[in-house]
Design a protein around this motif. Sequence first.
Motif, PDB file in Angstrom:
ATOM      1  N   GLY A  31       6.347  81.936 -29.872  1.00 22.14           N
ATOM      2  CA  GLY A  31       6.825  82.109 -31.242  1.00 22.14           C
ATOM      3  C   GLY A  31       8.088  82.934 -31.277  1.00 22.14           C
ATOM      4  O   GLY A  31       8.693  83.257 -30.257  1.00 22.14           O
ATOM      5  N   GLY A  32       8.482  83.302 -32.488  1.00 24.20           N
ATOM      6  CA  GLY A  32       9.698  84.080 -32.661  1.00 24.20           C
ATOM      7  C   GLY A  32      10.952  83.246 -32.487  1.00 24.20           C
ATOM      8  O   GLY A  32      10.907  82.051 -32.153  1.00 24.20           O
ATOM      9  N   LYS A  33      12.073  83.868 -32.694  1.00 22.90           N
ATOM     10  CA  LYS A  33      13.346  83.160 -32.578  1.00 22.90           C
ATOM     11  C   LYS A  33      13.578  82.649 -31.160  1.00 22.90           C
ATOM     12  O   LYS A  33      14.032  81.512 -30.969  1.00 22.90           O
ATOM     13  CB  LYS A  33      14.489  84.097 -32.987  1.00 22.90           C
ATOM     14  CG  LYS A  33      15.864  83.453 -32.934  1.00 22.90           C
ATOM     15  CD  LYS A  33      16.950  84.421 -33.377  1.00 22.90           C
ATOM     16  CE  LYS A  33      18.329  83.753 -33.310  1.00 22.90           C
ATOM     17  NZ  LYS A  33      19.406  84.679 -33.738  1.00 22.90           N
ATOM     18  N   LEU A  34      13.247  83.476 -30.147  1.00 24.31           N
ATOM     19  CA  LEU A  34      13.481  83.058 -28.767  1.00 24.31           C
ATOM     20  C   LEU A  34      12.613  81.865 -28.401  1.00 24.31           C
ATOM     21  O   LEU A  34      13.080  80.911 -27.763  1.00 24.31           O
ATOM     22  CB  LEU A  34      13.205  84.229 -27.814  1.00 24.31           C
ATOM     23  CG  LEU A  34      13.516  83.993 -26.335  1.00 24.31           C
ATOM     24  CD1 LEU A  34      14.967  83.568 -26.155  1.00 24.31           C
ATOM     25  CD2 LEU A  34      13.217  85.247 -25.516  1.00 24.31           C
ATOM     26  N   GLY A  35      11.331  81.882 -28.812  1.00 23.24           N
ATOM     27  CA  GLY A  35      10.459  80.746 -28.541  1.00 23.24           C
ATOM     28  C   GLY A  35      10.964  79.476 -29.206  1.00 23.24           C
ATOM     29  O   GLY A  35      10.910  78.388 -28.617  1.00 23.24           O
ATOM     30  N   ALA A  36      11.459  79.607 -30.436  1.00 26.41           N
ATOM     31  CA  ALA A  36      11.989  78.442 -31.149  1.00 26.41           C
ATOM     32  C   ALA A  36      13.234  77.891 -30.467  1.00 26.41           C
ATOM     33  O   ALA A  36      13.405  76.671 -30.350  1.00 26.41           O
ATOM     34  CB  ALA A  36      12.292  78.819 -32.595  1.00 26.41           C
ATOM     35  N   LEU A  37      14.110  78.776 -30.005  1.00 25.38           N
ATOM     36  CA  LEU A  37      15.350  78.333 -29.364  1.00 25.38           C
ATOM     37  C   LEU A  37      15.065  77.588 -28.062  1.00 25.38           C
ATOM     38  O   LEU A  37      15.655  76.531 -27.800  1.00 25.38           O
ATOM     39  CB  LEU A  37      16.252  79.539 -29.092  1.00 25.38           C
ATOM     40  CG  LEU A  37      16.897  80.195 -30.314  1.00 25.38           C
ATOM     41  CD1 LEU A  37      17.576  81.501 -29.930  1.00 25.38           C
ATOM     42  CD2 LEU A  37      17.903  79.255 -30.967  1.00 25.38           C
ATOM     43  N   VAL A  38      14.166  78.129 -27.250  1.00 27.70           N
ATOM     44  CA  VAL A  38      13.833  77.469 -25.981  1.00 27.70           C
ATOM     45  C   VAL A  38      13.187  76.116 -26.247  1.00 27.70           C
ATOM     46  O   VAL A  38      13.493  75.121 -25.574  1.00 27.70           O
ATOM     47  CB  VAL A  38      12.904  78.368 -25.139  1.00 27.70           C
ATOM     48  CG1 VAL A  38      12.421  77.615 -23.904  1.00 27.70           C
ATOM     49  CG2 VAL A  38      13.621  79.648 -24.720  1.00 27.70           C
ATOM     50  N   GLU A  39      12.301  76.049 -27.245  1.00 22.78           N
ATOM     51  CA  GLU A  39      11.657  74.779 -27.582  1.00 22.78           C
ATOM     52  C   GLU A  39      12.673  73.774 -28.119  1.00 22.78           C
ATOM     53  O   GLU A  39      12.624  72.587 -27.786  1.00 22.78           O
ATOM     54  CB  GLU A  39      10.546  75.007 -28.608  1.00 22.78           C
ATOM     55  CG  GLU A  39       9.771  73.749 -28.927  1.00 22.78           C
ATOM     56  CD  GLU A  39       8.650  73.982 -29.918  1.00 22.78           C
ATOM     57  OE1 GLU A  39       7.988  73.014 -30.319  1.00 22.78           O
ATOM     58  OE2 GLU A  39       8.423  75.150 -30.309  1.00 22.78           O
ATOM     59  N   LEU A  40      13.599  74.235 -28.937  1.00 22.88           N
ATOM     60  CA  LEU A  40      14.635  73.340 -29.449  1.00 22.88           C
ATOM     61  C   LEU A  40      15.461  72.769 -28.310  1.00 22.88           C
ATOM     62  O   LEU A  40      15.742  71.567 -28.266  1.00 22.88           O
ATOM     63  CB  LEU A  40      15.547  74.108 -30.422  1.00 22.88           C
ATOM     64  CG  LEU A  40      15.028  74.298 -31.842  1.00 22.88           C
ATOM     65  CD1 LEU A  40      15.833  75.387 -32.553  1.00 22.88           C
ATOM     66  CD2 LEU A  40      15.109  73.003 -32.627  1.00 22.88           C
ATOM     67  N   ARG A  41      15.838  73.628 -27.374  1.00 24.67           N
ATOM     68  CA  ARG A  41      16.687  73.180 -26.262  1.00 24.67           C
ATOM     69  C   ARG A  41      15.943  72.252 -25.308  1.00 24.67           C
ATOM     70  O   ARG A  41      16.452  71.185 -24.943  1.00 24.67           O
ATOM     71  CB  ARG A  41      17.207  74.400 -25.497  1.00 24.67           C
ATOM     72  CG  ARG A  41      18.164  74.059 -24.351  1.00 24.67           C
ATOM     73  CD  ARG A  41      18.384  75.250 -23.449  1.00 24.67           C
ATOM     74  NE  ARG A  41      17.163  75.592 -22.710  1.00 24.67           N
ATOM     75  CZ  ARG A  41      17.073  76.617 -21.868  1.00 24.67           C
ATOM     76  NH1 ARG A  41      18.115  77.408 -21.681  1.00 24.67           N
ATOM     77  NH2 ARG A  41      15.941  76.863 -21.229  1.00 24.67           N
ATOM     78  N   ASP A  42      14.724  72.659 -24.905  1.00 24.12           N
ATOM     79  CA  ASP A  42      14.011  71.948 -23.840  1.00 24.12           C
ATOM     80  C   ASP A  42      13.124  70.820 -24.331  1.00 24.12           C
ATOM     81  O   ASP A  42      12.683  69.995 -23.530  1.00 24.12           O
ATOM     82  CB  ASP A  42      13.163  72.939 -23.030  1.00 24.12           C
ATOM     83  CG  ASP A  42      14.010  73.949 -22.271  1.00 24.12           C
ATOM     84  OD1 ASP A  42      15.220  73.699 -22.138  1.00 24.12           O
ATOM     85  OD2 ASP A  42      13.467  74.977 -21.830  1.00 24.12           O
ATOM     86  N   VAL A  43      12.832  70.780 -25.633  1.00 23.40           N
ATOM     87  CA  VAL A  43      11.956  69.735 -26.160  1.00 23.40           C
ATOM     88  C   VAL A  43      12.681  68.876 -27.191  1.00 23.40           C
ATOM     89  O   VAL A  43      12.891  67.674 -26.989  1.00 23.40           O
ATOM     90  CB  VAL A  43      10.671  70.342 -26.772  1.00 23.40           C
ATOM     91  CG1 VAL A  43       9.800  69.225 -27.368  1.00 23.40           C
ATOM     92  CG2 VAL A  43       9.894  71.122 -25.723  1.00 23.40           C
TER      93      VAL A  43
END
Length: 624
Positions: free
Chosen positions: A279-291
């Motif tokens: 979760g959080g902004k970092l979790g969202a950014l990684v998910e956006l990039r990698d998924v």
Amino acid sequence: MGSTFSGIELGKRSIMANTDAITTAGHNISNASTEGYSRQRIQIKEFDPLYKPDLTRPERAGQIGQGVDTQSIERVRDELLDKRIVAQANQESYWQTRSDYYTMLEQIYNEPYDVSIRSNMDKYWESWQELSINPESKAARQAVVTRAETLTDSIQQRWESLDGIAKIVEGDIAATVKQVNDYTSQIAAINSEIVRSRAMGDNPNDLLDRRDLLVDKLSQLININTDTRDPDEFLIHVGGKVIVQGSISRDINLVPRFDDTGYQKLVWSDTGDDAFFDGGKLGALVELRDVDIRSEFQNLNEMTLNFADLVNDVHRNSVGANKVTGVDFFVQHSFVENANGNYDRNGDGELDTSYVFRFTGTNELDLQQQVGLEGVMTLSGKDGNVEIPYYHTDTVEAVIARINDSASEVKAYLDRNNHLVLKATAASDVSNPDFVIRHVEDSGYFLAAYSGVLSGIGADNAYDFNQADSVNALVAGAQFSVSPVYNPAAYIEVNAELKKDVMSVAAGYIDSTGAAATGDGRAAVEIASIRNSAIMVGNMRTFDDYFADSVTNVGLKGQQAETNFLSQNAIMEDLRNLRDSISGVNIDEELAEIMKFQHGYNAAAKFVTVWDSLLDTVINKLGV
């Protein structure tokens, strides 16, 4: 016997206590607009009496009070509410980040219709239809080439737009990791100051406020939980791992991922293990990039690769007006120069892997014919190999549908010669290469003698990409194609030979004279028919399915992100308002407190004045 000057001491204590209370209220007013500040309240208690109840005390009517004392200055805070806010905040920032970036993605797909990929592709198919009607026309051929160039430009533009967003996300990840490390190091440093202050018997209220504010900010970046059971060792957990323990903090590092993207992955600095955040902004950014963005890249690349491959397959087997044949319409760059697709994957100097995109069987099949065979095909999937059974009563069409409906990353169809084609799709796991057939095996004869793909049955005759010259497992004469360079949507272009001489654009099939018969537009018709043919591999059956699915997918996910963000924002707004009602500074309330303690101060001062007058009488006037 009580001291003659005890009243002066009693009054002094009262003056000091009221002064502390007025100062505390003034401190609250001064910090009314300070972010993260919690109002403070002075805790006042009666001073210990002069005598204790034992046998040595003098005979008096009772214990004589000694006034008031300041016990402590504490901040007004609800710890349970704080924990709930910290645990919930990561979801708000998670959905906000996704909503912001999906707004950017929607702008890519909401391009004007007359310049969109779909409209340009429609015009491209129409140009082939026009050429099929006028197969001798140079103007019709020029229209095919020109519209193809417009189409490839629009595909490349979409890829560049996606790549631009991906680079923004990558930069945002690096900045967010730096923020996380900064917050955790500050929290650890403040923990040390808090422990030292408490060891001196103080309540470090302002330091606690500062730490809570940093924890709030950190909770918006990553999914954390706090543990305050040990006041000397404040803990912060993330995903079951400790990121702050007292005065010690763990940093997150970015290291190269060594794949085709060139992106970096998150690791713990002390162990080097991969770091994951849900979760959080970092979790969202990684998910956006990698998924999410990776999926958009893969869908675009999959559409582009198969589009070019299908058009080239027809075009190279047909002939132009200048009798030129064997020419690909679109340029495709092979991943390796080796004809068998052999590649040194681990970098040790030895060819150890086969990168092959497509197999084509040697036998002509009938979709409606029953195979009369039984067995189990084993094809590579996202989570290991996938087993696909087939039975005697299955038709060829049913077997192909079962392959395409499975979780495998190999899809099938019959080409224009009714030969079975197996193609690789984009890989779900980032560690697997895109558009590479990784494993094909059959316990029966459908992929072997029946369709003419594999040379034999069973594991011993399986195709597996984890070795060089894996194509030796194919039937002699079976065609195969080496996998393309990553991101074909970034480099697709019309063959330079066709742009140089548009008469090389093929419209018909070669006859005994080495040219197409006059008026033969069969190749142009076949290419135009690709538009609505159910030959698209992957999740989309046709090209129209791709365009419909891509726009709908982005729109729905953007709507989901916005809806969830608004919902989480409303929840957090209520929680923050509740915390402000408890811990926030109310100017009117503080002014009332000042007035109350001002009266107390005046009364204490008057008491001291009266006692001073009494002492003056005793000392200066009793002897007169």
